[in-house]
Design a protein around this motif. Structure first.
Motif, mmCIF file in Angstrom:
data_model
loop_
_atom_site.group_PDB
_atom_site.id
_atom_site.type_symbol
_atom_site.label_atom_id
_atom_site.label_comp_id
_atom_site.label_asym_id
_atom_site.label_seq_id
_atom_site.Cartn_x
_atom_site.Cartn_y
_atom_site.Cartn_z
ATOM 1 N N PRO A 185 49.851 72.068 -1.717
ATOM 2 C CA PRO A 185 50.863 70.342 -1.805
ATOM 3 C C PRO A 185 50.330 68.922 -2.174
ATOM 4 N N ALA A 186 50.729 68.469 -3.084
ATOM 5 C CA ALA A 186 49.681 67.448 -3.059
ATOM 6 C C ALA A 186 49.518 66.390 -2.201
ATOM 7 N N MET A 187 47.641 65.893 -2.157
ATOM 8 C CA MET A 187 48.124 64.523 -0.955
ATOM 9 C C MET A 187 49.500 64.073 -0.538
ATOM 10 N N GLU A 188 50.214 63.743 -1.710
ATOM 11 C CA GLU A 188 51.666 62.196 -1.022
ATOM 12 C C GLU A 188 52.269 62.836 -0.322
ATOM 13 N N ASN A 191 51.103 63.639 3.024
ATOM 14 C CA ASN A 191 50.863 62.574 3.426
ATOM 15 C C ASN A 191 52.990 61.895 4.082
ATOM 16 N N ASP A 213 47.514 54.538 14.393
ATOM 17 C CA ASP A 213 47.011 54.023 13.091
ATOM 18 C C ASP A 213 45.791 56.201 13.469
ATOM 19 N N ALA A 217 46.541 59.627 11.322
ATOM 20 C CA ALA A 217 45.598 59.827 11.332
ATOM 21 C C ALA A 217 44.659 61.627 11.286
ATOM 22 N N THR A 218 44.778 61.604 12.529
ATOM 23 C CA THR A 218 44.698 62.648 12.883
ATOM 24 C C THR A 218 45.752 64.345 12.699
ATOM 25 N N ARG A 220 47.651 63.490 9.796
ATOM 26 C CA ARG A 220 47.478 63.998 8.690
ATOM 27 C C ARG A 220 45.926 64.860 8.675
ATOM 28 N N GLN A 221 44.894 64.796 8.587
ATOM 29 C CA GLN A 221 43.916 65.445 9.014
ATOM 30 C C GLN A 221 44.454 66.929 9.627
ATOM 31 N N LEU A 224 46.145 68.487 6.086
ATOM 32 C CA LEU A 224 44.878 68.674 5.263
ATOM 33 C C LEU A 224 44.217 69.955 5.539
ATOM 34 N N ARG A 225 43.548 70.142 6.185
ATOM 35 C CA ARG A 225 42.771 70.953 6.535
ATOM 36 C C ARG A 225 43.144 72.511 7.157
ATOM 37 N N VAL B 77 44.011 58.986 -5.473
ATOM 38 C CA VAL B 77 43.984 60.560 -5.103
ATOM 39 C C VAL B 77 45.359 61.013 -4.907
ATOM 40 N N ALA B 78 46.801 60.139 -4.775
ATOM 41 C CA ALA B 78 48.078 60.332 -4.246
ATOM 42 C C ALA B 78 48.495 61.984 -4.435
ATOM 43 N N ASP B 79 48.443 62.552 -5.582
ATOM 44 C CA ASP B 79 48.855 63.244 -6.775
ATOM 45 C C ASP B 79 48.306 64.088 -7.020
ATOM 46 N N CYS B 80 46.966 64.475 -6.255
ATOM 47 C CA CYS B 80 45.369 65.278 -6.021
ATOM 48 C C CYS B 80 46.622 66.303 -4.861
ATOM 49 N N ALA B 81 46.424 67.863 -4.671
ATOM 50 C CA ALA B 81 45.973 68.768 -3.946
ATOM 51 C C ALA B 81 44.078 69.178 -3.552
ATOM 52 N N TRP B 96 35.739 70.109 9.169
ATOM 53 C CA TRP B 96 35.718 70.710 7.512
ATOM 54 C C TRP B 96 34.428 71.126 7.248
ATOM 55 N N GLU B 135 39.443 60.263 5.688
ATOM 56 C CA GLU B 135 40.697 60.679 5.955
ATOM 57 C C GLU B 135 41.482 61.019 4.446
ATOM 58 N N TRP B 136 40.915 60.634 3.224
ATOM 59 C CA TRP B 136 42.010 61.514 2.162
ATOM 60 C C TRP B 136 41.419 62.512 1.623
ATOM 61 N N THR B 138 39.930 66.178 1.478
ATOM 62 C CA THR B 138 40.305 67.473 1.249
ATOM 63 C C THR B 138 39.459 68.608 1.558
#
Lengths: 254, 254
Positions: A185-188, A191, A213, A217-218, A220-221, A224-225, B77-81, B96, B135-136, B138
């Protein structure tokens, strides 16, 4: 990593022939320090040993001060068994094979292990090395680039050859990384899922007395992770949506 | 070599966060062009889009003009995986893993093949990326360096990541070079042998009507190219010495 391994034997020297700009000489000194190289020789210097050189040298100022100035390329490489001349074009000069930086690094490492001195030679920013210079070379090296923009900045070429040499010295000390090769999935989207969780947690007053906030953030991380697939993310969002609905209309309505 | 292979799919974009110096942004644009990258995004620019930037961009001026300016790293980077954040220290941030540039290149190539967009993110020259930026990300990437001088010039870091990516794309198109691993005579010894041959040829008037310098250069190049061992060079010099003696005292004296 280089920091954990013993210093490699006999690093190659870097020879800059007729460099024009102090900034490039300084940047080259810095790049050499980055890669554990220490012997800089400047042939027939045209550049002024100026403010710009020392500014760009950063951590390489001592190396820059210790640079040897030679009257000729012959002097600079007289005691070397291997002299690699870098050219901007992958020319085939006389009968010599043109190496790429990684091949050059292998050769330099082997020469260093065999106890031989070696040099990597770079020409001036505008004209590179001429054929007279190449007479002192034992090998040519060309850095492959995009076909449309082949000319590298001098200090970047120094960095690249230094990197390949240093990397080759240490390659046994690295482990391969875990990688992935699937649709992600893309970052957005990740998010968006995190925001969705945030709304849910807002609804149940989870953030009261907490830093919202930082907590988000935690979350979201964490998402992602975990390297979710599209399917897993879709599933997760379904779960959160369902939870949200139940919070709004579920138990308390009954 | 890249010039002979088709353009690789979906190169990563380069994101510069809060760069300070126009020269570095220009050099980064040039380095990107060198390595076949084309998408430059600058977040929260502090630098002036100035003369220095365009001077250092060289062949990368069009790319520099086409750079996208973003208000936040999130936008960039919104559209990046995959978002690889470069850090000057090999920190282990949260859970990480920190990749090195070659590992990062493998990941980027795999993501490109899988059809995902990706980004490599660099921080400012003085402070790098902060935890809010991370935070952004991966993944993290650290360029291993000499322990004493770990901080790379921004554009050199861009060049290095670009090189590893481009090199990884094309590694199947290269053949290994012939190398050698044995004691080799130093340049000055080979040159001494060439001079010895020159004296011999002077003695027999070989150079009459010829360009002596050019002829000697050819001899020296031949010796260098033949990659003589110390023993072979010693033998050759013995032969030349003997010939010289015979020319001086041999047949004609009898």
């Amino acid at each position: 990593m280089s920091t954990n391994s013993p210093a490699p034997a006999r690093p190659p020297r870097i020879v800059l022939v007729r460099p024009l700009y102090g900034g490039n000489v300084g940047s080259s000194a810095r790049a050499m320090c980055n890669m554990g190289l220490s012997d800089l020789r400047v042939v027939d210097r045209q550049y002024r040993d100026d403010f710009e050189a020392h500014k760009m040298a950063m951590g390489g100022q001592e190396l820059l001060k210790a640079a040897t100035f030679c009257d000729s390329l012959q002097d600079a490489v007289a005691d070397c068994a291997t002299v690699i001349a870098c050219t901007a074009r992958p020319r085939r000069w006389k009968a010599w094979k043109c190496l790429d930086p990684r091949e050059a690094a292998v050769l330099l490492a082997e020469q260093g292990q065999a106890g031989n001195d070696s040099a990597i030679v770079f020409g001036s920013e505008d004209k590179g090395l001429d054929n007279k210079d190449l007479e002192w070379a034992t090998h040519l090296c060309h850095i492959p680039t995009d076909r449309n923009v082949s000319s590298l900045n001098l200090s970047q070429a120094v960095l690249l050859l230094g990197w390949e040499w240093a990397r080759g010295q240490n390659q046994l000390h690295r482990r391969p990384a875990r990688t992935r090769n699937r649709a992600s999935p893309a970052m957005e989207q990740v998010n968006g899922a995190a925001d969705q969780v945030g709304s849910l947690l807002d609804r149940i007053d989870f953030f009261a007395g907490r830093n919202r906030d930082q907590a988000l953030a935690t979350i979201r991380q964490t998402l992602l992770r975990s390297e979710l697939t599209d399917t897993e993310l879709h599933f997760l969002r379904g779960v959160v949506r369902k939870l949200h609905w139940h919070v709004d209309h579920g138990e308390r309505v009954e």
